[in-house]
Design a protein around this motif. Structure first.
Motif, PDB file in Angstrom:
ATOM      1  N   PRO A  50      18.985  79.449   3.473  1.00 12.46           N
ATOM      2  CA  PRO A  50      18.401  79.035   2.206  1.00 12.46           C
ATOM      3  C   PRO A  50      19.430  78.386   1.302  1.00 12.46           C
ATOM      4  N   PRO A  51      19.000  77.537   0.403  1.00 13.63           N
ATOM      5  CA  PRO A  51      19.930  76.893  -0.528  1.00 13.63           C
ATOM      6  C   PRO A  51      20.499  77.907  -1.511  1.00 13.63           C
ATOM      7  N   GLU A  52      21.724  77.670  -1.950  1.00 14.79           N
ATOM      8  CA  GLU A  52      22.364  78.569  -2.913  1.00 14.79           C
ATOM      9  C   GLU A  52      22.167  78.025  -4.322  1.00 14.79           C
ATOM     10  N   PRO A 217      11.478  61.091 -10.991  1.00 15.16           N
ATOM     11  CA  PRO A 217      10.400  61.902 -10.423  1.00 15.16           C
ATOM     12  C   PRO A 217      10.801  62.676  -9.188  1.00 15.16           C
ATOM     13  N   SER A 218      11.833  62.205  -8.481  1.00 11.99           N
ATOM     14  CA  SER A 218      12.248  62.883  -7.254  1.00 11.99           C
ATOM     15  C   SER A 218      13.338  63.924  -7.506  1.00 11.99           C
ATOM     16  N   SER A 219      13.512  64.357  -8.769  1.00 10.34           N
ATOM     17  CA  SER A 219      14.557  65.327  -9.077  1.00 10.34           C
ATOM     18  C   SER A 219      14.351  66.592  -8.257  1.00 10.34           C
ATOM     19  N   PRO A 220      15.427  67.234  -7.828  1.00  9.35           N
ATOM     20  CA  PRO A 220      15.314  68.372  -6.905  1.00  9.35           C
ATOM     21  C   PRO A 220      14.679  69.577  -7.576  1.00  9.35           C
ATOM     22  N   PRO A 221      14.057  70.462  -6.780  1.00 13.41           N
ATOM     23  CA  PRO A 221      13.415  71.635  -7.324  1.00 13.41           C
ATOM     24  C   PRO A 221      14.362  72.556  -8.078  1.00 13.41           C
ATOM     25  N   ALA A 222      15.676  72.448  -7.825  1.00 11.03           N
ATOM     26  CA  ALA A 222      16.627  73.324  -8.491  1.00 11.03           C
ATOM     27  C   ALA A 222      16.589  73.164  -9.997  1.00 11.03           C
ATOM     28  N   MET A 314       9.488  85.926  -2.259  1.00  9.03           N
ATOM     29  CA  MET A 314       9.588  85.535  -3.662  1.00  9.03           C
ATOM     30  C   MET A 314      10.833  84.690  -3.894  1.00  9.03           C
ATOM     31  N   ARG A 315      11.910  85.047  -3.219  1.00 13.52           N
ATOM     32  CA  ARG A 315      13.151  84.259  -3.354  1.00 13.52           C
ATOM     33  C   ARG A 315      12.933  82.833  -2.882  1.00 13.52           C
ATOM     34  N   GLY A 320      14.956  76.935  -4.935  1.00 13.12           N
ATOM     35  CA  GLY A 320      15.192  75.500  -4.880  1.00 13.12           C
ATOM     36  C   GLY A 320      14.843  74.822  -3.580  1.00 13.12           C
ATOM     37  N   ARG A 321      14.393  75.562  -2.579  1.00 13.46           N
ATOM     38  CA  ARG A 321      14.037  74.916  -1.318  1.00 13.46           C
ATOM     39  C   ARG A 321      12.767  74.086  -1.496  1.00 13.46           C
TER      40      ARG A 321
END
Length: 398
Positions: A50-52, A217-222, A314-315, A320-321
């Motif tokens: 998973p992303p940190e 618009p393509s900004s990352p979910p983070a 939930m994580r 941010g994934r």
């Protein structure tokens, strides 16, 4: 570096000493509420790397069961946590004591006594998070209570909030002149109000802090702030024994879906939910009336899902994934077997969590929960008790 706060909410019981005013509870609602530490069944294994994206974020949540497992997980990811609940259960106090200062742990945990039925106290949670951590990034309004029906009269003769014991009946904690059900206040109205406050908090922080140039618009979910709710398979199965609980979970799932549009470049607020099955938490284990409905004594019987399994899912919704792996419909494979597919992580997403099985709950034509961790074999016992009570001629008499 700016330090922000994340708060997670857990499941507060009713007060035995103060009718429906949870903030002043001196004992658990159920005498057996003191939770044993659940066993550690196998975790859901889906995404291995998973992303940190969680480090230095802040969580606001409650103090037992699924919420506590989520808090522990995020503390290990160096998130600060504000616990807002009626009191500290022993297992939660241990977590808070271990994270009281930055010198003892990379992340801090703070407790604030909170009655989730009192809106001013919900507002105070965000003030405290701002004072302690500079704000909140993740909010989990996960407080919830079970709705006993009839067997409680023999096993646990204490009042509570239940459809099957209407206001004015001896076993109701809902005064007729209150014009409300405590279980609806806790299971539905509190997460709705907390979501309003969280949205206002997120938007206010962005207005008051220097912001970089507008994200494309393509900004990352983070870049998202997250509000994650705890629904239930009861939002689909609609159990006869718990109409108020079922109604609240139906409402909560619909509420989550209705806010999907917040997850866009303009506001970047992601509202999602998990829908757990039969979870090994105090909500089940410490409630004999509910526990007797589960038959885990034989091979092929009912199975428990651990709180840690739910917390892991939930994580996935807040780290941010961009997508997660879920089971696909048995009809989509053409041979009646379930396959695997990817589901986009986005606002309005609801993930059902069974035993080593995660499924996207579709808004239309959903096939419903099934499989290990989603069954309660003895539920007809409760249904028959309710029907018998209604046939006695004394139901709802004061």
């Amino acid at each position: 570096m700016e330090t922000r706060a994340v708060s997670i909410r857990d499941i507060p019981p009713f007060s035995e000493s103060n009718s429906l005013r949870l903030a002043q509870a001196t004992k658990p609602w159920h005498p057996h509420w003191q939770a044993r530490q659940p066993s550690s069944p196998a975790r859901v294994q889906v995404d291995s790397s998973p992303p940190e994206q969680l480090r230095h974020k802040q969580l606001l949540t409650h103090l037992s069961g699924i919420n506590l497992a989520f808090a522990r997980l995020l503390l290990r990811k160096q998130c600060n946590v504000l616990f807002a609940d009626l009191s500290l259960r022993p297992e939660a106090k241990e977590v808070v004591d271990a994270h009281t200062s930055a010198s003892r742990s990379p992340a801090r945990a703070v407790f604030q006594e909170t009655n989730v039925r009192e809106w001013p106290q919900l507002e105070r949670m965000f003030h405290t998070a701002s004072e302690e951590f500079g704000g909140v990034d993740i909010v989990c309004p996960g407080a919830g209570v079970y709705e006993p029906h009839t067997q409680v009269t023999r096993m646990n003769p204490q009042p509570f909030s239940s459809f099957w014991h209407p206001p004015s009946s001896p076993l109701s904690r809902d005064p007729p002149n209150s014009s409300r059900y405590a279980s609806i206040d806790i299971n539905l109205l509190h997460p709705i109000r907390t979501t309003q406050l969280a949205i206002a908090h997120f938007l206010s922080r962005r207005r008051s802090s220097p912001s970089p140039s507008a994200s494309p618009p393509s900004s990352p979910p983070a870049t998202c702030n997250n509000i994650i709710h705890i629904s239930s398979i009861a939002a689909q199965t609609s159990p006869f024994l718990a109409p108020l609980y079922s109604a609240s979970k139906h409402g909560l799932s619909g509420f989550v879906r209705s806010l999907a549009a917040l997850d866009g470049p303009a506001h970047r607020i992601r509202v999602t939910a998990v829908a757990p099955g039969v979870i090994d938490t105090p909500l089940w284990r410490d409630n004999p009336e509910k526990l007797r409905l589960v038959d885990d004594s034989k091979e092929g019987g009912d199975e428990w899902v651990s709180a840690e399994e739910v917390a892991e899912v939930m994580r996935w919704l807040v780290d941010g994934r961009e997508e997660v792996e879920v089971v696909s419909s048995s009809s989509s494979t053409g041979d009646g077997r379930e396959g695997k597919r990817k589901a986009k992580v986005e606002g309005g997403l609801i993930l059902e969590v069974g035993k080593s099985r995660v499924r996207k709950v579709e808004p239309f034509h959903d096939e419903g929960p099934k499989g290990a961790g989603n069954t309660v074999s003895n539920i007809n016992i409760a249904n028959e008790e309710i029907l018998e009570m209604l046939s006695s001629g004394k139901w709802a008499e004061s």
